[in-house]
Design a protein around this motif. Structure first.
Motif, PDB file in Angstrom:
ATOM      1  N   PHE A 116      20.809 -20.662   4.978  1.00 13.81           N
ATOM      2  CA  PHE A 116      21.748 -19.596   4.630  1.00 13.81           C
ATOM      3  C   PHE A 116      20.978 -18.349   4.224  1.00 13.81           C
ATOM      4  O   PHE A 116      19.750 -18.387   4.016  1.00 13.81           O
ATOM      5  N   GLN A 117      21.708 -17.263   4.120  1.00 15.55           N
ATOM      6  CA  GLN A 117      21.150 -15.979   3.699  1.00 15.55           C
ATOM      7  C   GLN A 117      21.544 -15.768   2.247  1.00 15.55           C
ATOM      8  O   GLN A 117      22.725 -15.705   1.904  1.00 15.55           O
ATOM      9  N   ALA A 118      20.556 -15.678   1.359  1.00 11.09           N
ATOM     10  CA  ALA A 118      20.842 -15.498  -0.063  1.00 11.09           C
ATOM     11  C   ALA A 118      21.282 -14.063  -0.350  1.00 11.09           C
ATOM     12  O   ALA A 118      20.769 -13.104   0.246  1.00 11.09           O
ATOM     13  N   VAL A 119      22.246 -13.922  -1.256  1.00  8.92           N
ATOM     14  CA  VAL A 119      22.686 -12.607  -1.725  1.00  8.92           C
ATOM     15  C   VAL A 119      21.790 -12.219  -2.890  1.00  8.92           C
ATOM     16  O   VAL A 119      21.736 -12.922  -3.902  1.00  8.92           O
ATOM     17  N   ALA A 120      21.053 -11.132  -2.749  1.00 11.79           N
ATOM     18  CA  ALA A 120      20.077 -10.728  -3.761  1.00 11.79           C
ATOM     19  C   ALA A 120      20.756 -10.505  -5.104  1.00 11.79           C
ATOM     20  O   ALA A 120      21.833  -9.921  -5.196  1.00 11.79           O
ATOM     21  N   GLY A 121      20.092 -11.030  -6.152  1.00 15.14           N
ATOM     22  CA  GLY A 121      20.589 -10.805  -7.509  1.00 15.14           C
ATOM     23  C   GLY A 121      21.728 -11.703  -7.921  1.00 15.14           C
ATOM     24  O   GLY A 121      22.281 -11.538  -9.018  1.00 15.14           O
ATOM     25  N   THR A 122      22.119 -12.659  -7.093  1.00 18.51           N
ATOM     26  CA  THR A 122      23.246 -13.539  -7.393  1.00 18.51           C
ATOM     27  C   THR A 122      22.753 -14.974  -7.527  1.00 18.51           C
ATOM     28  O   THR A 122      21.990 -15.439  -6.676  1.00 18.51           O
ATOM     29  N   PRO A 123      23.146 -15.696  -8.579  1.00 13.37           N
ATOM     30  CA  PRO A 123      22.759 -17.109  -8.691  1.00 13.37           C
ATOM     31  C   PRO A 123      23.280 -17.906  -7.496  1.00 13.37           C
ATOM     32  O   PRO A 123      24.363 -17.642  -6.980  1.00 13.37           O
ATOM     33  N   ILE A 124      22.494 -18.884  -7.079  1.00  9.83           N
ATOM     34  CA  ILE A 124      22.838 -19.664  -5.887  1.00  9.83           C
ATOM     35  C   ILE A 124      23.183 -21.093  -6.299  1.00  9.83           C
ATOM     36  O   ILE A 124      22.482 -21.719  -7.110  1.00  9.83           O
TER      37      ILE A 124
ATOM     38  N   SER B 298      34.044 -38.791   3.119  1.00  6.49           N
ATOM     39  CA  SER B 298      35.467 -38.932   3.412  1.00  6.49           C
ATOM     40  C   SER B 298      36.227 -37.795   2.747  1.00  6.49           C
ATOM     41  O   SER B 298      35.757 -37.176   1.785  1.00  6.49           O
ATOM     42  N   GLY B 299      37.418 -37.528   3.275  1.00  6.28           N
ATOM     43  CA  GLY B 299      38.234 -36.437   2.741  1.00  6.28           C
ATOM     44  C   GLY B 299      38.270 -35.267   3.700  1.00  6.28           C
ATOM     45  O   GLY B 299      37.589 -35.241   4.728  1.00  6.28           O
ATOM     46  N   ASN B 300      39.063 -34.251   3.342  1.00  6.65           N
ATOM     47  CA  ASN B 300      39.188 -33.077   4.208  1.00  6.65           C
ATOM     48  C   ASN B 300      38.334 -31.905   3.752  1.00  6.65           C
ATOM     49  O   ASN B 300      38.467 -30.802   4.287  1.00  6.65           O
ATOM     50  N   ALA B 301      37.467 -32.120   2.758  1.00  9.72           N
ATOM     51  CA  ALA B 301      36.575 -31.052   2.302  1.00  9.72           C
ATOM     52  C   ALA B 301      35.461 -30.838   3.326  1.00  9.72           C
ATOM     53  O   ALA B 301      35.046 -31.782   4.014  1.00  9.72           O
ATOM     54  N   PRO B 302      34.944 -29.615   3.459  1.00  8.72           N
ATOM     55  CA  PRO B 302      33.846 -29.369   4.411  1.00  8.72           C
ATOM     56  C   PRO B 302      32.555 -30.032   3.948  1.00  8.72           C
ATOM     57  O   PRO B 302      32.409 -30.420   2.780  1.00  8.72           O
ATOM     58  N   LEU B 303      31.604 -30.157   4.882  1.00  2.82           N
ATOM     59  CA  LEU B 303      30.330 -30.820   4.594  1.00  2.82           C
ATOM     60  C   LEU B 303      29.584 -30.143   3.458  1.00  2.82           C
ATOM     61  O   LEU B 303      28.981 -30.808   2.616  1.00  2.82           O
ATOM     62  N   PHE B 304      29.608 -28.802   3.416  1.00  2.00           N
ATOM     63  CA  PHE B 304      28.868 -28.094   2.368  1.00  2.00           C
ATOM     64  C   PHE B 304      29.690 -26.918   1.857  1.00  2.00           C
ATOM     65  O   PHE B 304      30.612 -26.426   2.528  1.00  2.00           O
ATOM     66  N   SER B 305      29.339 -26.494   0.650  1.00  2.00           N
ATOM     67  CA  SER B 305      29.918 -25.285   0.071  1.00  2.00           C
ATOM     68  C   SER B 305      28.780 -24.440  -0.480  1.00  2.00           C
ATOM     69  O   SER B 305      27.721 -24.969  -0.852  1.00  2.00           O
ATOM     70  N   LEU B 306      28.982 -23.152  -0.529  1.00  2.72           N
ATOM     71  CA  LEU B 306      27.899 -22.222  -0.853  1.00  2.72           C
ATOM     72  C   LEU B 306      28.407 -21.119  -1.758  1.00  2.72           C
ATOM     73  O   LEU B 306      29.416 -20.481  -1.459  1.00  2.72           O
ATOM     74  N   GLU B 307      27.714 -20.907  -2.870  1.00  2.57           N
ATOM     75  CA  GLU B 307      27.986 -19.789  -3.768  1.00  2.57           C
ATOM     76  C   GLU B 307      26.708 -18.965  -3.895  1.00  2.57           C
ATOM     77  O   GLU B 307      25.633 -19.505  -4.141  1.00  2.57           O
ATOM     78  N   GLY B 308      26.830 -17.669  -3.739  1.00  2.00           N
ATOM     79  CA  GLY B 308      25.657 -16.801  -3.808  1.00  2.00           C
ATOM     80  C   GLY B 308      24.897 -16.706  -2.504  1.00  2.00           C
ATOM     81  O   GLY B 308      23.745 -16.259  -2.481  1.00  2.00           O
ATOM     82  N   GLY B 309      25.512 -17.133  -1.413  1.00  3.19           N
ATOM     83  CA  GLY B 309      24.878 -17.044  -0.107  1.00  3.19           C
ATOM     84  C   GLY B 309      25.918 -16.876   0.980  1.00  3.19           C
ATOM     85  O   GLY B 309      27.119 -17.044   0.744  1.00  3.19           O
ATOM     86  N   ARG B 310      25.474 -16.566   2.161  1.00  8.85           N
ATOM     87  CA  ARG B 310      26.382 -16.373   3.289  1.00  8.85           C
ATOM     88  C   ARG B 310      25.710 -16.879   4.563  1.00  8.85           C
ATOM     89  O   ARG B 310      24.521 -17.161   4.590  1.00  8.85           O
TER      90      ARG B 310
END
Length: 509
Positions: A51-59, A256-268
């Motif tokens: 992923f691409q980290a957002v500068a200055g934001t906790p990941i 299992s479940g309908n949640a996605p494989l990964f989630s990301l905060e502070g990145g895109r």
């Protein structure tokens, strides 16, 4: 001169002893099998989160990871990251890893590796039956559509198993207006699973989405969606599109479940790349490893510890010295003439993709056409560099033409001609033409024939699965080959072809 001979003998003795000693240690101390007979599968699973980290934001990056209590057990599990904290927790009945960092910038790569094998004795414990569920509430036309689908399903089913199978069949009939209404624009497997969940909830039948991966040597694998429902005694698995019941043996449940494989905060721009690779190991030794958890010896101190893509490269590269040894014996002991040492080896590597028959035909065709062009260019009195440039361009054009013609004629093997090293072909044409000028066409033909023979023999030996496994698993054996090559470097005796050639003189004497 004596000191040089002594030095060479000592060097050869050291290399051979070291190679044999390391190989013997791997076989008798680490108990690594010599052959691939009577082996069990070991699967290496690599997942790379980029992923691409957002500068200055906790990941904070979270990803589901496979459970360790199913029919496959873990030999080694590792998390590779730079300056990230790592924690594992339970979430929605799944295992989930969390990578966290206070700050980061630019492209980020986080790695997860799981090495596992199939359990030997006890069957995995069944997941507990789910709690009774409540119907998913719908409104208006959607509820009417759901009821219209459920009624005929009830009439044509006898139990939970047949109810689910019939529901899957009807939901995949996208010509049905009721199905169209409930699906909307989402006709993906996940969209169909959502509609099935609605229908089964209205019938108070439990349903879970499970995401699996295939235990196959496949790069860039995408998790495959399956559904499961509990019939009061056990879980029943269904494919959401085909309705196939019973999950195949080569599927590993990831989450299992309908949640996605990964989630990301502070990145895109996050994405996960999944690669699986299979290797084999002695069954008895593997059983011991699963008991005392001493699997690191093989995984950390051999080529099996490399990343999967690097292993694929080294499986080919490590066999090159075997091909070189073949050329050395053919040239120095038998006396067959070839175009150098490495040209036949490189041609033999190209045969891996074209097969020997097609490889010889394609190589001969391209080389013959190139020699014709080289003969023509010689009359133009061109210098060497422009001449080579023209020949190289001609080789590229010929390769493209053969590829296109083969594709039109349905000869798919001709497509692999593009894998021939163009520079090697060009230099082969140049060297053969020079040999022709200096020593005649007969000698040039003999050298070309010797090169093809040596390349074919090297390819056949390098392609032996047992030998490839042995060299990849015990790479120290290459030190023994180096010792043999050093010994051959001082050989000044007759070649076998020379003995035949001079046999008449011996008879006369």
């Amino acid at each position: 001169m004596q000191s040089i001979n002594l030095h060479l003998k000592v060097l050869i003795a050291i290399l051979v002893s070291l190679g044999l000693g390391i190989t013997a240690y791997q076989i008798f101390v680490l108990d690594i099998p010599v052959t691939q007979d009577e082996t069990d599968d070991i699967w290496s699973l690599d997942a790379r989160l980029e992923f691409q980290a957002v500068a200055g934001t906790p990941i904070k990056a979270q990803m589901f990871i496979p459970p360790l209590d199913q029919k496959y057990i873990s030999l080694n599990e590792s998390f590779i990251s730079n300056n990230y904290g790592v924690s594992i927790n339970q979430a929605q009945g799944n295992r989930r890893v969390t990578w966290s960092a206070r700050r980061a910038s630019g492209n980020q790569s986080l790695y997860y590796r799981l090495v596992l094998t199939q359990r030997y004795s006890a069957e995995p414990a069944e997941d507990p039956a789910p709690a009774p569920r409540q119907p998913i509430e719908l409104e208006g036309a959607e509820q009417v559509a759901a009821d219209a689908l459920i009624r005929p399903i009830r009439q044509t089913s006898a139990d939970i198993e047949t109810f689910v199978s019939e529901a899957i069949r009807r939901v995949n009939d996208i010509t049905d207006d009721n199905v169209k209404l409930l699906l909307g624009e989402d006709t993906s497997p996940l969209g169909k699973a959502r509609v099935l969940d609605i229908l089964l909830s209205n019938a108070r039948i439990p349903l879970e989405m499970v995401h699996t991966v295939r235990l196959e040597n496949t790069p860039n694998q995408t998790p495959e969606l399956w559904l499961r429902s509990h019939n009061g005694e056990r879980w029943l698995y269904f494919h959401p599109e085909t309705g196939q019941q019973g999950i195949p043996e080569n599927r590993l449940i990831w989450w299992s479940g309908n949640a996605p494989l990964f989630s990301l905060e502070g990145g895109r721009q996050g994405r996960v790349t999944i690669t699986l690779n299979n290797s084999e190991m002695n069954a008895l030794r593997l059983a011991e490893m699963t008991t005392d958890n001493t699997s690191s010896a093989l995984l950390e101190y051999s080529l099996y510890g490399l990343p999967l893509h690097a292993q694929q490269v080294y499986r080919v590269m490590i066999m090159i010295p075997i091909g070189v040894l073949v050329i050395l014996i053919l040239r120095n002991i038998i006396g067959i003439q070839t175009l150098g040492t490495f040209t036949p080896v490189l041609i033999s590597l190209a045969f891996r993709e074209t097969d020997i028959g097609w490889g010889i035909v394609l190589f001969t065709l391209i080389t013959a056409l190139g020699l014709s062009l080289r003969s023509y260019l010689e009359h133009l009195k061109l210098q060497m560099l422009p001449r080579l440039s023209v020949v190289l361009t001609f080789v590229v054009v010929v390769i493209a033409g053969i590829t296109l013609l083969g594709h039109k004629l349905g000869m798919e093997k001709a497509l692999s001609v593009s894998l021939f090293p163009m520079v090697i072909l060009t230099m082969t044409i140049e060297r053969l033409s020079i040999t022709w000028e200096e020593r005649g066409g007969g000698h040039s033909f003999k050298v070309a024939l010797g090169t093809l023979f040596a390349a074919t023999l090297a390819h056949l030996l390098m392609s032996v699965p047992e030998l490839a496994y042995f060299v990849f698993t015990f790479p120290a054996v290459l030190l023994v080959l180096v010792g043999f090559m050093l010994a051959m470097g001082r050989y000044r005796g007759y070649r076998l072809t020379e003995l035949v050639r001079f046999k008449a003189l011996t008879t006369k004497g």
